[in-house]
Enzyme design. Structure first.
Site, PDB file in Angstrom:
ATOM      1  N   HIS B 126       0.870  -1.178   0.000  1.00 39.36           N
ATOM      2  CA  HIS B 126       0.000   0.000   0.000  1.00 39.36           C
ATOM      3  C   HIS B 126       0.912   1.235   0.000  1.00 39.36           C
ATOM      4  O   HIS B 126       1.998   1.198   0.571  1.00 39.36           O
ATOM      5  CB  HIS B 126      -0.837  -0.053   1.280  1.00 39.36           C
ATOM      6  CG  HIS B 126      -1.918   0.966   1.398  1.00 39.36           C
ATOM      7  ND1 HIS B 126      -1.666   2.246   1.815  1.00 39.36           N
ATOM      8  CD2 HIS B 126      -3.258   0.888   1.183  1.00 39.36           C
ATOM      9  CE1 HIS B 126      -2.823   2.916   1.847  1.00 39.36           C
ATOM     10  NE2 HIS B 126      -3.799   2.117   1.471  1.00 39.36           N
ATOM     11  N   ASP B 203       2.808  -4.682   8.222  1.00 33.72           N
ATOM     12  CA  ASP B 203       1.593  -3.888   8.063  1.00 33.72           C
ATOM     13  C   ASP B 203       0.406  -4.859   8.150  1.00 33.72           C
ATOM     14  O   ASP B 203       0.119  -5.590   7.205  1.00 33.72           O
ATOM     15  CB  ASP B 203       1.638  -3.173   6.711  1.00 33.72           C
ATOM     16  CG  ASP B 203       0.296  -2.544   6.330  1.00 33.72           C
ATOM     17  OD1 ASP B 203      -0.679  -2.693   7.096  1.00 33.72           O
ATOM     18  OD2 ASP B 203       0.236  -1.910   5.257  1.00 33.72           O
ATOM     19  N   GLN B 206      -4.801  -5.301   6.822  1.00 33.00           N
ATOM     20  CA  GLN B 206      -5.805  -6.186   6.230  1.00 33.00           C
ATOM     21  C   GLN B 206      -5.889  -7.533   6.926  1.00 33.00           C
ATOM     22  O   GLN B 206      -6.757  -8.341   6.612  1.00 33.00           O
ATOM     23  CB  GLN B 206      -5.508  -6.400   4.735  1.00 33.00           C
ATOM     24  CG  GLN B 206      -5.675  -5.161   3.891  1.00 33.00           C
ATOM     25  CD  GLN B 206      -7.098  -4.625   3.918  1.00 33.00           C
ATOM     26  OE1 GLN B 206      -8.060  -5.335   4.253  1.00 33.00           O
ATOM     27  NE2 GLN B 206      -7.251  -3.347   3.592  1.00 33.00           N
ATOM     28  N   LYS B 229     -10.582  -0.978  10.341  1.00 31.30           N
ATOM     29  CA  LYS B 229     -10.699  -2.175   9.514  1.00 31.30           C
ATOM     30  C   LYS B 229     -11.007  -3.400  10.376  1.00 31.30           C
ATOM     31  O   LYS B 229     -10.958  -4.540   9.904  1.00 31.30           O
ATOM     32  CB  LYS B 229      -9.421  -2.379   8.699  1.00 31.30           C
ATOM     33  CG  LYS B 229      -9.193  -1.269   7.670  1.00 31.30           C
ATOM     34  CD  LYS B 229      -8.003  -1.558   6.801  1.00 31.30           C
ATOM     35  CE  LYS B 229      -7.456  -0.320   6.134  1.00 31.30           C
ATOM     36  NZ  LYS B 229      -8.220   0.105   4.956  1.00 31.30           N
ATOM     37  N   CYS B 368      -4.641   2.527  -3.745  1.00 39.55           N
ATOM     38  CA  CYS B 368      -3.389   2.999  -3.137  1.00 39.55           C
ATOM     39  C   CYS B 368      -2.267   1.991  -3.341  1.00 39.55           C
ATOM     40  O   CYS B 368      -1.434   1.777  -2.461  1.00 39.55           O
ATOM     41  CB  CYS B 368      -3.552   3.286  -1.650  1.00 39.55           C
ATOM     42  SG  CYS B 368      -4.684   4.613  -1.317  1.00 39.55           S
TER      43      CYS B 368
HETATM   44  C1  LIG Z   1      -2.566  -2.862   3.584  1.00 43.97           C
HETATM   45  C2  LIG Z   1      -2.889  -1.488   4.051  1.00 43.97           C
HETATM   46  N1  LIG Z   1      -1.940  -0.746   4.636  1.00 43.97           N
HETATM   47  C3  LIG Z   1      -2.198   0.481   5.084  1.00 43.97           C
HETATM   48  C4  LIG Z   1      -3.430   1.061   4.957  1.00 43.97           C
HETATM   49  C5  LIG Z   1      -3.639   2.451   5.456  1.00 43.97           C
HETATM   50  O1  LIG Z   1      -4.458   2.445   6.560  1.00 43.97           O
HETATM   51  P1  LIG Z   1      -4.996   3.815   7.180  1.00 43.97           P
HETATM   52  O2  LIG Z   1      -5.553   4.590   6.033  1.00 43.97           O
HETATM   53  O3  LIG Z   1      -6.042   3.366   8.143  1.00 43.97           O
HETATM   54  O4  LIG Z   1      -3.851   4.499   7.832  1.00 43.97           O
HETATM   55  C6  LIG Z   1      -4.448   0.329   4.353  1.00 43.97           C
HETATM   56  C7  LIG Z   1      -5.788   0.921   4.210  1.00 43.97           C
HETATM   57  O5  LIG Z   1      -6.345   1.132   3.168  1.00 43.97           O
HETATM   58  C8  LIG Z   1      -4.164  -0.962   3.878  1.00 43.97           C
HETATM   59  O6  LIG Z   1      -5.098  -1.691   3.267  1.00 43.97           O
END
Ligand SMILES: Cc1ncc(COP(=O)(O)O)c(C=O)c1O
Lengths: 147, 412
Positions: B126, B203, B206, B229, B368
């Protein structure tokens, strides 16, 4: 098909998406400009063959959704053969039709189908991308374009 | 075990939004990877907080502030138990995954980097797990190395092994892909990183709602995720860090609560972690909501619900695979309930709009993850992501609309 969907994807939009008009690179173009919508990745290159203040020919290439493609296609049909002033007028009609909150349609022929996109605010940018590229190309600041 | 239909109905009753509509149609919410819906238990906990306990924490001597502080710190313990951390001091509350990654980049990695050092990420990350590292590399002269993704959407682990070397200072990898649904072999990847004396961040954005996470068993140095999430509100997330890592970290933001002593005649004395990294008044109601979401997940039969999620994704995949005009992006068997796809000659945004007017919320775009879109040579994908409150009949409805889309666009 439900009403909203019919409104957004009228046959004319689907047709122009399948077979866009003026979907070509113009080799003799004297003005070329690219546009990009980072939100959905829509991309366009607009070609103008502009002489004596007249849009003699216009073409576009690009990649995007049906709303984007149909709008670009309809736009090229609307301004081809028009003077720069006429094209600006058409842009204004389109722009006003797309931005006023009222239900009024774009008083220009086939373009009126595009005003239905207003019901889908997230998609308005798809419909306006090509137009903004054109606007940049024919804006008064570039009046010295061609003589 | 066969899922009893009433078990899902009961769960659905917990989520008030599922009874609402989208474009005047019954809401079908298939965008759970973007954010999950909130059960009434969580909404009530947050409302109760505002009705009965609202006060700033760690400050007042009065009972109300004491209560608020206890609630807040109690959630730290809940998170510790939820991810099996050794100590609640290893739990730092942040805004979300993005802030957690930036915090680690700024406070842990930055001070260690010299020109020529290397950071490893993957092609499926991401943007939030790419851009902070690019910024850091730009600033320090370190290099970003990228693990490629295979055609079926898995990490090329052999390439990862080749990338690891004595200059590798840090590895940052997603547990589960938000586009492909792939579960990465992070335990193995952590072991490999440690064999090269590199620190590793996972990270977990998900993964956290769909998999059991045990940070000690994984031996993760950092594990980060967002509340929104996992059925908690937006604006709250967690940075887990091993004590030995947290103790090496410099402050992130300066302010109240992160400080022991401030004077104009001496250097500031910082508080110990976790307070050191929680400057200013935090999102207390959000923390309370996160705690309630964890309670909720502990109280339901999670293994049953996760089995249901797996059946949903298996069912959807088995049907999509037979639709010749649908191309799946990501075909790993090791996956959670996320499916990305493209429809032949129909842009993802048109797919999403047509589903939208039928009440179905899906995501369309680059998610993203632009480098991953490039990898698969698509401008965008459509993505459905299921939660345990989704149903087979919702999937049938979705598949029916896909068939309509094909007819509309291809005239066949
Ligand atoms: C794999 C992953 N990492 C990071 C994020 C970013 O999360 P946040 O926007 O809650 O900071 C997301 C969210 O879309 C994600 O799916």
């Amino acid at each position: 098909m439900c009403l909203d969907l019919q409104a957004l994807y009228q046959e004319i939009i689907l047709d122009h998406n399948r077979h866009p008009s003026n979907f070509k690179k113009l080799d003799q173009a004297n003005y070329v400009l690219e546009g990009y919508n980072p939100l959905c990745g829509d991309k366009i290159i607009l070609y103008l063959s502009l002489h004596n203040n007249l849009i003699q020919d216009i073409g576009f290439q690009g990649e995007g959704c049906a709303i984007f493609t149909a709008s670009a296609s309809l736009m090229t049909e609307a301004v081809k053969g028009k003077t720069v002033e006429e094209a600006r007028k058409i842009f204004k009609l389109f722009h006003d039709g797309m931005t006023t909150s009222k239900d009024n349609h774009i008083p220009f022929d086939k373009l009126s189908v595009l005003s239905n996109v207003k019901k889908f605010p997230m998609r308005v940018k798809c419909a306006t991308l090509a137009w903004h590229v054109l606007k940049t190309m024919i804006d008064p600041v570039s009046d010295d374009l061609d003589k | 075990m066969e899922m009893k239909p009433n078990a899902i109905d009961l769960v659905r009753d917990d989520f008030p939004i599922l009874k609402t509509s989208n474009r005047n149609r019954p809401l079908v919410y298939f965008d759970n990877a973007a954010t999950t819906q909130i059960p009434s238990q969580v909404i009530k906990a947050m409302t109760d907080y505002y009705i009965y306990h609202n006060a700033n924490i760690h400050r007042g001597v009065y009972e109300l502030s004491e209560r608020s502080t206890l609630l807040y710190e109690g959630v730290r313990k809940k998170v510790q138990n939820f991810i099996h951390a050794k100590s609640d001091k290893e739990i730092i509350f942040v805004r979300g995954t993005t802030e957690a990654i930036n915090l680690v980049a700024h406070s842990f990695v930055r001070q260690q980097l010299k020109p020529g050092d290397e950071i490893i990420v993957s092609e499926m990350e991401h943007h939030s797990n790419i851009v902070p590292w690019q910024l850091l590399c730009q600033e320090t002269g370190a290099l970003l190395r990228v693990i490629p993704v295979t055609n079926i959407g898995e990490l090329a682990i052999d390439e990862y092994e080749k990338l690891l070397n004595a200059r590798t200072k840090f590895v940052a990898i997603m547990h589960v892909s938000n586009v492909l649904g792939t579960i990465n072999p992070i335990k193995q990847m952590i072991t490999l990183a440690h064999a090269h004396h590199a620190t590793i961040l996972i990270d977990g954005a998900q993964a956290i709602a769909h998999l059991s996470v045990n940070v000690q068993d994984l031996d993760a140095d950092f594990y980060v995720f967002s509340g929104h999430k996992m059925y908690a509100p937006t604006g709250i997330g967690v940075l887990y860090g091993k004590k030995k890592c947290l103790s090496k970290m410099t402050p992130y933001q300066g302010g109240g609560d992160m400080i022991e002593k401030v004077s104009f005649y001496a250097l500031p004395v910082f508080a110990d972690f976790p307070a050191k990294f929680e400057a200013g008044t935090p999102n207390i109601a959000g923390v309370v909501g996160l705690g309630a979401a964890i309670d909720y997940l502990m109280q339901v039969d999670l293994s049953l619900l996760r089995a249901h999620e797996n059946k949903l994704v298996d069912y959807a995949l088995s049907r999509l695979i037979n639709m010749s005009y649908v191309r799946l992006i990501g075909q790993s068997d090791t996956r959670i309930s996320i499916i990305s796809f493209v429809v032949d000659r129909v842009h993802a945004h048109d797919v999403a709009s047509i589903l939208d007017v039928n009440g179905i919320c899906i995501r369309a775009g680059h998610h993203c993850a632009m480098p991953l879109m490039e990898r698969f040579n698509v401008p965008a994908t459509a993505r459905v992501s299921f939660s345990f409150y989704n149903t087979f009949s919702e999937i049938d409805h979705f598949l029916l609309v896909l068939e309509q889309i094909r007819k509309m666009f291809l005239c066949v």
